[in-house]
Design an enzyme around this catalytic site. Structure first.
Site, PDB file in Angstrom:
ATOM      1  N   LYS A  52      47.637  34.714  37.141  1.00  0.00           N
ATOM      2  CA  LYS A  52      46.282  36.068  37.452  1.00  0.00           C
ATOM      3  C   LYS A  52      46.368  36.838  35.708  1.00  0.00           C
ATOM      4  CE  LYS A  52      44.515  39.067  40.703  1.00  0.00           C
ATOM      5  NZ  LYS A  52      45.183  40.363  42.204  1.00  0.00           N
TER       6      LYS A  52
HETATM    7  C1  E4P Z   1      43.161  40.918  44.572  1.00  0.00           C
HETATM    8  O1  E4P Z   1      43.408  39.810  44.189  1.00  0.00           O
HETATM    9  C2  E4P Z   1      42.535  41.828  43.667  1.00  0.00           C
HETATM   10  O2  E4P Z   1      43.714  42.629  43.101  1.00  0.00           O
HETATM   11  C3  E4P Z   1      42.636  43.242  45.139  1.00  0.00           C
HETATM   12  O3  E4P Z   1      42.138  42.392  46.838  1.00  0.00           O
HETATM   13  C4  E4P Z   1      42.059  44.367  44.652  1.00  0.00           C
HETATM   14  O4  E4P Z   1      41.240  45.107  46.042  1.00  0.00           O
HETATM   15  P1  E4P Z   1      41.069  46.310  45.543  1.00  0.00           P
HETATM   16  O5  E4P Z   1      39.562  46.383  45.715  1.00  0.00           O
HETATM   17  O6  E4P Z   1      41.253  47.093  47.254  1.00  0.00           O
HETATM   18  O7  E4P Z   1      42.132  47.507  44.824  1.00  0.00           O
END
Ligand code: E4P
Length: 217
Positions: A83
Site C-alpha cells: 500500500k
Molecule cells: C483503507 O484502506 C483505509 O486506510 C481506511 O478505509 C481509511 O478509513 P478512515 O477514513 O475511516 O480512517
C-alpha cells in the site's frame, strides 16, 4: 464484488473469516498502531487466516525507501499487497514495484485525476476514501461512479477499492456504482447481515415450532 475487512486486529478478522465472506484485508499505519503488537507478526497471522489480498502500507515517504519497505512487506507472504500513498513518490514506487511484479494498492485517493494517475502507474488497486470526502461535504460515492466511468472508458485494469466506509449505505452505494471491492470496518460488516425483521421473523418461527411441541430435527 470483493469484500475486505478494514482492520489489523487478528482476532476480529479470524471471527469474521469463519463466515467465508471475507475476501481480503486492508490495514494502514493507524489501524496497525491500534491493533498493537509486532507489525510483521500481525500481518503474517492475517495472511494465515485470509487467503486473499492483504494490504500493508509503507511508512517511508521517498520512492527509494518505499520500494525497499514494499519488498520487505512482500517477503512476509505472497498475498501481501504493498500500500502506497497517492503522492509523486508513491506513484514512482508504484510503477517500479508493478514492473517488478508486486501487487500494489494506491491509497488516499480523493479525485478522478488522482485515480487516473494511479491507473497509469499500474496500481493493482486504487483506494478512493469515500467517508473522508463526505466528512468535508463532498460526494464520496460520486467519486466511485466517476472513476468507474473513467476506467471503463479507457480500459484500465486497476481495481476500484472503496475505502473509508462509514455506513452500510456506503457499501451498498459502492457496489451499485461498480466498485470492484469495498473495505469494511468490522462493525459495518456485522450490520450488513443483521435486520430486525429477520430476527423477529426467526423468533416467531421458533416459538411456533416449540409451541407445537416439536424439538430438534
Ligand atoms: C483503507 O484502506 C483505509 O486506510 C481506511 O478505509 C481509511 O478509513 P478512515 O477514513 O475511516 O480512517
Amino acid at each position: 464484488m470483493m469484500l475486505f475487512l478494514d482492520t489489523a486486529e487478528t482476532d476480529v478478522i479470524a471471527e469474521r473469516a469463519s463466515t467465508g465472506l471475507v475476501d481480503g484485508v486492508t490495514t494502514n499505519p493507524s489501524l496497525a498502531a491500534k491493533a498493537g503488537g509486532d507489525f510483521f507478526e500481525g500481518l503474517k497471522a492475517i495472511c494465515e487466516t485470509i487467503d486473499g489480498p492483504i494490504s500493508a502500507e509503507v511508512i517511508a515517504t521517498d520512492a527509494h525507501n518505499m520500494i525497499a519497505e514494499g519488498k520487505k512487506l512482500r517477503a512476509i507472504h505472497d498475498n501481501i499487497v504493498v500500500k502506497l500513498p497517492l503522492t509523486f513518490e508513491g506513484l514512482k514506487a508504484c510503477r517500479a514495484l508493478t514492473d517488478d511484479g508486486h501487487p500494489t494498492n494506491v491509497t488516499l485517493c480523493f479525485s478522478v485525476a488522482q485515480a487516473l494517475m494511479a491507473a497509469k502507474a499500474g496500481a493493482t488497486f486504487v483506494s478512493p476514501f469515500i467517508g473522508r470526502l463526505d466528512d468535508q461535504g463532498e460526494d464520496g460515492l460520486g467519486l466511485i461512479e466517476d472513476i468507474r466511468m473513467l476506467y471503463d472508458e479507457h480500459g484500465f485494469a486497476t481495481y476500484i477499492l472503496a475505502a473509508s466506509i462509514r455506513s452500510m449505505e456506503h457499501v451498498e452505494g459502492s457496489a451499485l456504482a461498480g466498485a470492484d471491492a469495498c473495505t469494511i470496518p468490522p462493525k459495518i460488516f456485522d450490520a450488513m447481515i443483521q435486520h430486525d425483521l429477520t430476527d423477529n421473523g426467526l423468533d416467531a418461527f421458533l416459538k411456533d415450532w416449540a409451541n407445537a411441541g416439536k424439538g430438534a430435527l
